[in-house]
Design an enzyme around this catalytic site. Sequence first.
Site, mmCIF file in Angstrom:
data_model
loop_
_atom_site.group_PDB
_atom_site.id
_atom_site.type_symbol
_atom_site.label_atom_id
_atom_site.label_comp_id
_atom_site.label_asym_id
_atom_site.label_seq_id
_atom_site.Cartn_x
_atom_site.Cartn_y
_atom_site.Cartn_z
ATOM 1 N N TYR A 136 0.973 -0.959 0.081
ATOM 2 C CA TYR A 136 -0.149 -0.028 -0.089
ATOM 3 C C TYR A 136 1.012 1.126 -0.320
ATOM 4 O O TYR A 136 2.098 1.062 -0.337
ATOM 5 C CB TYR A 136 -0.973 0.038 1.353
ATOM 6 N N LYS B 7 -20.644 -20.234 -10.277
ATOM 7 C CA LYS B 7 -19.763 -20.171 -11.520
ATOM 8 C C LYS B 7 -18.247 -19.678 -11.091
ATOM 9 O O LYS B 7 -17.569 -20.398 -11.864
ATOM 10 C CB LYS B 7 -20.584 -19.066 -12.521
#
Lengths: 449, 449
Positions: free
Chosen positions: A41, A96
């Site tokens: 970060y 899925k």
Amino acid sequence: MSERTQKLYQLANELHKLYKGKMITLPKVPVTEQMDFAIWYTPGVAGPCLLIKENPDLSFELTWRWNTIAVITDGTRVLGLGNIGPEAGYPVMEGKALLFKYLGGVDAVPLPIRVKTQEEFVFVAKAVEPAFGGINLEDIESPKCFYLLDTLRKELQIPVWHDDQQGTATATLAGLINALKLVGKKLDQAKIALIGAGAANICIAKILIKAGAKPGNLILVDSKGILHPEREDMKKLKTENPWKYELAQITNEERVKGGIPEAMKGADVVIAMSRPGPGVIKKEWVTQMNKDAIVFACANPVPEIWPWEAKEAGAKIVATGRSDFPNQINNSLAFPCVFRGALDVRAKTITDEMLIAAAQELAKYAEEKGIHEEYIIPKMEEWDVYPRVAAAVAVKAVEQGVARRTTTYQEERKTAQEIIEETRKMMETLFGAGFIRKYLLELKKQYLG
Amino acid sequence: MSERTQKLYQLANELHKLYKGKMITLPKVPVTEQMDFAIWYTPGVAGPCLLIKENPDLSFELTWRWNTIAVITDGTRVLGLGNIGPEAGYPVMEGKALLFKYLGGVDAVPLPIRVKTQEEFVFVAKAVEPAFGGINLEDIESPKCFYLLDTLRKELQIPVWHDDQQGTATATLAGLINALKLVGKKLDQAKIALIGAGAANICIAKILIKAGAKPGNLILVDSKGILHPEREDMKKLKTENPWKYELAQITNEERVKGGIPEAMKGADVVIAMSRPGPGVIKKEWVTQMNKDAIVFACANPVPEIWPWEAKEAGAKIVATGRSDFPNQINNSLAFPCVFRGALDVRAKTITDEMLIAAAQELAKYAEEKGIHEEYIIPKMEEWDVYPRVAAAVAVKAVEQGVARRTTTYQEERKTAQEIIEETRKMMETLFGAGFIRKYLLELKKQYLG
């Protein structure tokens, strides 16, 4: 609804609730001390940001984008349940995503969206393009799905795939290649009746033509009967469903009229992707087909005709959509590894030729194992087929100039295999350590015996 | 750029490339045989779909939605790098997703989007609402960010948070509560100068007022000087930045004019969220502040005034944005556990009161440990503070009637702790088994010594 299906729903309900969904995100990088946040970060992360600013394609190298797709639906045609809305379609999209990861090592994010029109759908898909390496469209009503696939394939620089169209077409073509081989017929001479003219069969017709079938030898049947250029609804179709209209113009050169029986008479192949049977296709109609007939009856949960009935009526080879009969025409053989291959070369699209290459590789795999009437297509658990299909797709993308990276068949086969295996091994590790809980094992027995 | 920063960028570049991003998706359910797909996917998955169709809120119970947020940017103000576009902002969004998971156990999906206007941004956020349990806005230019936060908070039924506003406000308020306590002053009497009037300080001003500060005792300074109702750009501000305009109307009751030194003169507190120093705030201006002055100088990477300079000039308590000085005003103390608490009660929004509750809990934690001039706010590695903040937020949401579920402080503290710990343990397990690779450890030494 059968008692077994009812129990399956109850079991699924309970398990979805216990697990609170099916997927998680997880860091794949270590965090060992607070200092590491300064790399992943701010301030360190500004480094990769600046590199991508200079070359946006580096977003495929420096973030998870290269391996991440969105599974998008508007909830307008979820399973056989109709237009139940985006939230209600969510469990399918997440399922899925699970299949994508488990079978193809693809990081997939379920993205059910609330949009009113197809233009709004396109707008949202274009807006989220920077976030993903590909888009899998799912459970969208026809003909909207044709518009979406065409438009997004044209306008996006990442692969867009509508599984109900292309996934089904890939698996069907794979099975058909071997079925024709077994009966000694050729695709470019075969007469093919297509029962149902929704997402699956419209795409299958187009792909069969691209793969060598003669358009005039195809006959499509929708709920109003056989398609032909003089049918009275042609003008309406031209505006409302130009994809079907176009096929009506070039197929059925003998101008056969009527319904399913007329379409099947004298056909070498019937591909039914219509509505649950049995009885949608009758035995006597199969009898009227050409010698060594091939019958693909793919409606779920019950095929248009039971396999044994088709056989009794003279069919030589029968395929269905079900895993409990031989020759399952199963999208899961296609989408995970098609995306695996496309993502690994950072493809900008999935061309019809890549799809056909996938089908051919599936067919070849089965052929090498030894095809026969009850084995024309690989089974889902033949794990070694997936990396091969990925490799065939990747190589075709490179060959066609739609890839951002180059590779070879052998290289991609190895890469795909490593990536897919890693997911399985991670899951085993987490299962063994108790992070993936055992509710499933405990409840399955209780509900299903 | 300092040599160390340059090395940090290089290290970050190399590690982002080696790891190919920072996150993955993973199934949290077992797959033990092909049959299991019939539960997680079709046909069994139709069960949960039908339940959600009847009650869309069940999408929070039967999918990962309850714990999943989108980290959305349009790339218009990424770190200090300006408008570099959605792709270039991706590494920050993925880094934020990592922090969300690591610190708060929140599944976060980076979603950099390509949109041209704020209305388009709203449209996309509303379209993807069904997919997420919350939205974290990130790195968006001002004043667009105010419009987005206001509009989306109003129009969405899930929490929307702009970390550059609310995260910073939460951490700032937490530190300020304890700083005032140490010097024996009260928020409702304190004179507070706010240097910089971007996302952070506009929100901080609003929250300070909500928390009890007298609007007239605040003085905001932007790049044109002190805000007051007679300033010549008021008319322009009214249309272009009504948020700033509104504050200009109610703050600065003494109508002080001028710049930073005039704003600071006689102030009890200065909160600087402006631009990197040193020298943005001068020592002599601190000297002109009230006795026992409190100085928050939060610009990154270099504070508006070095802490030792502020102290030499008479400041009693100094805080910065940096981890290498005492009293870090760190958003990471807020956003992971604010969302943890909000998600756990399926909150429909994050109210200002929930934010203030988070700040108070942070302050209370530090007070219990024993506050002093160099410890006014918890440190990031004080892990036990996170579940407490989550609990405070969750309880406030229930109390205010914005939660879909009820809980108690003790219950949520336990839940939050379990969820957060699980991520860490999973990562340890995967690290130990070699799935999370050790490039970081190997390269860190090489680059940073």
